[in-house]
Design a protein around this motif. Structure first.
Motif, PDB file in Angstrom:
ATOM      1  N   CYS A   1       0.373  -1.754 -21.641  1.00  0.00           N
ATOM      2  CA  CYS A   1      -0.327  -2.698 -20.939  1.00  0.00           C
ATOM      3  C   CYS A   1      -0.113  -2.477 -19.663  1.00  0.00           C
ATOM      4  CB  CYS A   1       0.080  -4.351 -21.536  1.00  0.00           C
ATOM      5  SG  CYS A   1      -0.758  -4.441 -22.974  1.00  0.00           S
ATOM      6  N   ALA A   2      -1.095  -2.823 -18.576  1.00  0.00           N
ATOM      7  CA  ALA A   2      -0.853  -2.868 -17.195  1.00  0.00           C
ATOM      8  C   ALA A   2      -2.015  -3.936 -16.664  1.00  0.00           C
ATOM      9  CB  ALA A   2      -1.046  -1.573 -16.480  1.00  0.00           C
TER      10      ALA A   2
ATOM     11  N   ASN B   1       2.259   0.464 -16.575  1.00  0.00           N
ATOM     12  CA  ASN B   1       2.766  -0.330 -15.519  1.00  0.00           C
ATOM     13  C   ASN B   1       3.525   0.100 -14.473  1.00  0.00           C
ATOM     14  OD1 ASN B   1       2.836  -3.413 -14.452  1.00  0.00           O
ATOM     15  ND2 ASN B   1       4.797  -3.504 -15.660  1.00  0.00           N
ATOM     16  N   GLU B   2       3.645   1.297 -14.438  1.00  0.00           N
ATOM     17  CA  GLU B   2       4.582   1.969 -13.091  1.00  0.00           C
ATOM     18  C   GLU B   2       4.153   1.205 -11.710  1.00  0.00           C
ATOM     19  OE1 GLU B   2       5.804   6.516 -11.517  1.00  0.00           O
ATOM     20  OE2 GLU B   2       4.002   6.182 -12.891  1.00  0.00           O
ATOM     21  N   VAL B   3       5.032   1.386 -10.936  1.00  0.00           N
ATOM     22  CA  VAL B   3       4.402   0.749  -9.465  1.00  0.00           C
ATOM     23  C   VAL B   3       3.475   1.707  -8.819  1.00  0.00           C
ATOM     24  CG1 VAL B   3       6.222   1.905  -8.415  1.00  0.00           C
ATOM     25  CG2 VAL B   3       5.306  -0.321  -7.566  1.00  0.00           C
ATOM     26  N   ALA B   4       2.444   0.983  -8.277  1.00  0.00           N
ATOM     27  CA  ALA B   4       1.332   1.870  -7.647  1.00  0.00           C
ATOM     28  C   ALA B   4       0.903   0.945  -6.761  1.00  0.00           C
ATOM     29  CB  ALA B   4       0.437   2.558  -8.740  1.00  0.00           C
TER      30      ALA B   4
ATOM     31  N   ASP C   1       0.843  -1.014   0.059  1.00  0.00           N
ATOM     32  CA  ASP C   1      -0.096  -0.030   0.075  1.00  0.00           C
ATOM     33  C   ASP C   1       0.880   1.238   0.041  1.00  0.00           C
ATOM     34  OD1 ASP C   1      -2.409  -1.199  -0.064  1.00  0.00           O
ATOM     35  OD2 ASP C   1      -3.057  -0.998   1.991  1.00  0.00           O
ATOM     36  N   GLY C   2       2.112   1.357   0.576  1.00  0.00           N
ATOM     37  CA  GLY C   2       3.002   2.058   0.660  1.00  0.00           C
ATOM     38  C   GLY C   2       3.868   2.422  -0.511  1.00  0.00           C
ATOM     39  N   GLY C   3       3.754   1.484  -1.474  1.00  0.00           N
ATOM     40  CA  GLY C   3       4.744   1.452  -2.681  1.00  0.00           C
ATOM     41  C   GLY C   3       4.333   2.449  -3.738  1.00  0.00           C
ATOM     42  N   THR C   4       4.518   3.825  -3.395  1.00  0.00           N
ATOM     43  CA  THR C   4       4.268   4.753  -4.513  1.00  0.00           C
ATOM     44  C   THR C   4       5.352   5.031  -5.201  1.00  0.00           C
ATOM     45  OG1 THR C   4       4.833   6.554  -2.970  1.00  0.00           O
ATOM     46  CG2 THR C   4       2.753   5.874  -2.943  1.00  0.00           C
ATOM     47  N   PRO C   5       5.363   5.711  -6.314  1.00  0.00           N
ATOM     48  CA  PRO C   5       6.716   6.212  -7.095  1.00  0.00           C
ATOM     49  C   PRO C   5       7.354   6.794  -6.153  1.00  0.00           C
ATOM     50  CG  PRO C   5       4.783   6.058  -8.690  1.00  0.00           C
ATOM     51  CD  PRO C   5       4.178   5.889  -6.965  1.00  0.00           C
TER      52      PRO C   5
ATOM     53  N   LEU D   1       7.190  -8.470  -7.504  1.00  0.00           N
ATOM     54  CA  LEU D   1       7.116  -6.983  -7.763  1.00  0.00           C
ATOM     55  C   LEU D   1       8.045  -6.276  -8.417  1.00  0.00           C
ATOM     56  CD1 LEU D   1       4.974  -4.541  -6.734  1.00  0.00           C
ATOM     57  CD2 LEU D   1       6.543  -3.912  -5.164  1.00  0.00           C
ATOM     58  N   ALA D   2       9.516  -6.803  -8.043  1.00  0.00           N
ATOM     59  CA  ALA D   2      10.619  -6.221  -8.707  1.00  0.00           C
ATOM     60  C   ALA D   2      10.564  -6.694 -10.049  1.00  0.00           C
ATOM     61  CB  ALA D   2      11.985  -6.947  -7.591  1.00  0.00           C
ATOM     62  N   ARG D   3      10.036  -7.818 -10.186  1.00  0.00           N
ATOM     63  CA  ARG D   3      10.305  -8.533 -11.681  1.00  0.00           C
ATOM     64  C   ARG D   3       9.227  -7.828 -12.488  1.00  0.00           C
ATOM     65  NH1 ARG D   3      10.571 -14.719 -14.269  1.00  0.00           N
ATOM     66  NH2 ARG D   3      11.329 -13.932 -16.207  1.00  0.00           N
ATOM     67  N   GLY D   4       8.115  -7.694 -12.159  1.00  0.00           N
ATOM     68  CA  GLY D   4       6.808  -7.293 -12.959  1.00  0.00           C
ATOM     69  C   GLY D   4       6.828  -5.700 -12.869  1.00  0.00           C
ATOM     70  N   ALA D   5       6.940  -4.998 -12.002  1.00  0.00           N
ATOM     71  CA  ALA D   5       6.471  -3.631 -12.039  1.00  0.00           C
ATOM     72  C   ALA D   5       7.758  -2.485 -12.304  1.00  0.00           C
ATOM     73  CB  ALA D   5       6.223  -3.077 -10.582  1.00  0.00           C
ATOM     74  N   TYR D   6       7.357  -1.681 -13.050  1.00  0.00           N
ATOM     75  CA  TYR D   6       8.160  -0.652 -13.529  1.00  0.00           C
ATOM     76  C   TYR D   6       8.268   0.686 -12.704  1.00  0.00           C
ATOM     77  CZ  TYR D   6       7.807  -3.425 -17.943  1.00  0.00           C
ATOM     78  OH  TYR D   6       7.719  -4.056 -19.039  1.00  0.00           O
ATOM     79  N   LEU D   7       9.614   1.118 -12.589  1.00  0.00           N
ATOM     80  CA  LEU D   7       9.945   2.543 -12.019  1.00  0.00           C
ATOM     81  C   LEU D   7      10.015   3.441 -13.175  1.00  0.00           C
ATOM     82  CD1 LEU D   7      11.873   1.930  -8.722  1.00  0.00           C
ATOM     83  CD2 LEU D   7       9.580   1.924  -9.123  1.00  0.00           C
TER      84      LEU D   7
END
Length: 517
Positions: A285-286, A377-380, A84-88, A365-371
């Motif tokens: 895609c996301a 597909n940016e982490v959110a 939940d706290g994994g914001t950009p 999360l590290a493998r599939g989400a982008y920064l």
């Protein structure tokens, strides 16, 4: 035709196939005892937590496609949210350009237990305690260490490996398996959940605990479908890349089948179609948008087919990574079929264990989400990262079962699954020929951690040298790989017009298909 290392297994009744003999035997025993394909799948899943611990586990994700005897097809999709706290802004404040692949920051809420619970509720005839007790017993006694696991320990963990054949008892894991068999929801709401979230928070991961509880909600979903060579292909929906297999099928249908089997023309088309799907995944895609639906619209497919016919296609800037995953397929005596796949993402996942439980957590999360700022597909928070796992079943228009299959292998999966479909539907290969056929893989793909690698077409050397030269002349940067060294561990069961089952496990691992008559 391919020269198989051994012929397919045959049965007039039921069959299982997996990447490890002990897992296949566990499934076969359940079927022989009167259980159905769902029961067998659940038993095999628990066994592979022990036989292939680098590839899958309680702390990973899981997906399945189920074809019922009446022709109905449904799926379960077990992948969890990021914290939940994994914001950009959270990751930017730590100076990160990508999420670390190891440790607490790498973890997404595991979906495997919720998926297995949903699968059980969807049609099992045996209690989880009965189906998982063999795995719990083996965990307590210690399973002899395989060469694969010993190699994974050295490669992924940098530790001294146990001697091949040595037994390493895991009493904490045995207790966890028994506890979850009695109460799988406790993984998300009970003592286990509290312990897991506390450990992640202590390691700096911004979990609130609420997203962990939300991970328990996995319900059956319809499959997504497409057509290839006159058959219907049923695939897992988002967040999986099942749509990428359907996109490749739409781009290659009516073209590859008219080329020679594994000819340069056929491989060229399949490779360029795969590049288009990876470019679309990266650009559009996301897990929570309509990008994949747009990609599969008839107008878009027709435009991309024209591009491929003219020899043009997009390129993607992110490298394919093989990953570590394992899968099973089962067909029971009633004609029920299950294609199942589960994973920790990379080998041993985040290399982070929940204290006192024996459970290793994933690094999905590290493998599939982008920064990447503004990327779909940016982490959110509460966004599931895009996945590499997918599973499939093929039927005719009336719903009769034709094939059930899958393969592990990261971003190779969507390519090798398409190759399997072409082998059996375009060219009539039997399962043993199909899973052992020379394999090819385009790079780059769409994993989040390595950007900017050059385009390659990686080809097993069992493909004739003349074909490899033709591919190079057509503009592919061909990189040779050893025969049977291209990755993956495909599983495939086919049904012929007499109702006879034929099945095979990929010779690239130590798996086996077993008939139950």
């Amino acid at each position: 035709m391919a020269t198989a290392q051994r012929p397919p297994a045959l049965s007039a009744n039921a069959m299982v196939s997996s990447s490890h003999p002990a897992a296949s035997l566990a499934g076969a025993r359940v079927l022989a005892d009167g259980g159905n394909a769902i029961d067998a799948t659940l038993a095999m899943a628990a066994l592979t937590w022990l036989t292939l611990p680098g590839q899958c586990g309680i702390g990973g994700d899981a997906f399945a496609v189920v074809r019922e005897p009446d022709g109905r097809v449904w799926t379960v999709n077990g992948s969890g949210y990021g914290p939940d706290g994994g914001t950009p802004e959270f990751y930017a404040a730590q100076g990160l350009s990508s999420i670390p692949l190891d440790g607490p920051l790498a973890v997404a809420v595991p979906g495997a237990v919720a998926a297995l619970r949903a699968l059980h509720l969807g049609g099992a005839t045996r209690e989880l305690e009965q189906l998982w007790e063999p795995a719990a017993r083996i965990a307590g006694d210690g399973l002899p260490c395989s060469a694969r696991t010993a190699g994974d320990v050295v490669t992924a963990l940098g530790d001294s490996a146990p001697a091949v054949g040595s037994r390493v008892p895991q009493p904490e894991l045995a207790a966890t398996i028994r506890r979850l068999a009695r109460d799988p929801e406790g993984f998300y709401t009970g003592e286990f959940a509290q312990r897991a979230v506390a450990a992640l928070q202590a390691g700096g991961a911004p979990f609130s605990g609420d997203e962990w509880t939300a991970g328990a909600e996995v319900n059956p979903e319809p499959a997504i479908t497409g057509r290839y060579a006159g058959a219907v292909v049923h695939q897992t929906p988002l967040p999986t890349p099942g749509w990428m297999v359907l996109q490749q099928a739409a781009l290659c249908d009516g073209v590859v089948g008219f080329s020679g089997w594994l000819s340069a023309e056929a491989i060229d088309r399949l490779a360029r179609a795969a590049r288009l799907t990876f470019a679309d995944r990266l650009a559009l895609c996301a897990s929570d948008n309509d990008g994949s639906r747009y990609v599969l619209t008839p107008d878009r497919i027709e435009a991309q087919r024209r591009d491929l016919d003219c020899g043009t296609e997009a390129r993607g800037p992110v490298e394919v990574r093989a990953g570590d995953t394992t899968s099973t397929v089962v067909v029971d005596a009633e004609g029920r079929a299950v294609s199942f796949i589960h994973s920790l993402a990379f080998t041993f996942g985040a290399k982070f264990t929940v204290p006192g439980t024996g459970v290793i957590l994933n690094n999905r999360l590290a493998r599939g989400a982008y920064l990447i700022p503004g990327h779909p597909n940016e982490v959110a928070p509460r966004r599931k990262p895009l996945h590499t796992l997918n599973a499939w079943v093929v039927t005719d228009d009336a719903g009769a079962l034709l094939h059930v299959g899958n393969t592990p292998g990261g971003d190779g999966q969507v390519q090798w699954n398409m190759q399997l479909l072409s082998h059996v539907l375009d060219h009539g290969l039997d399962p043993a020929e199909a899973v052992s056929a020379p394999r090819f893989t385009v790079f780059p793909g769409s994993d989040a951690d390595v950007v900017g690698s050059p385009d390659e077409l990686r080809v097993e050397q069992s493909l004739p040298a003349g074909v490899r030269r033709q591919l190079a002349a057509a503009g592919h940067r061909v990189v040779d790989q050893p025969a049977l060294g291209g990755g993956g561990s495909a599983q495939l069961i086919s049904v012929d017009e007499r109702g006879v089952l034929a099945g095979a496990a990929d010779p690239r691992q130590e798996g086996v298909a077993l008939g139950v008559d």
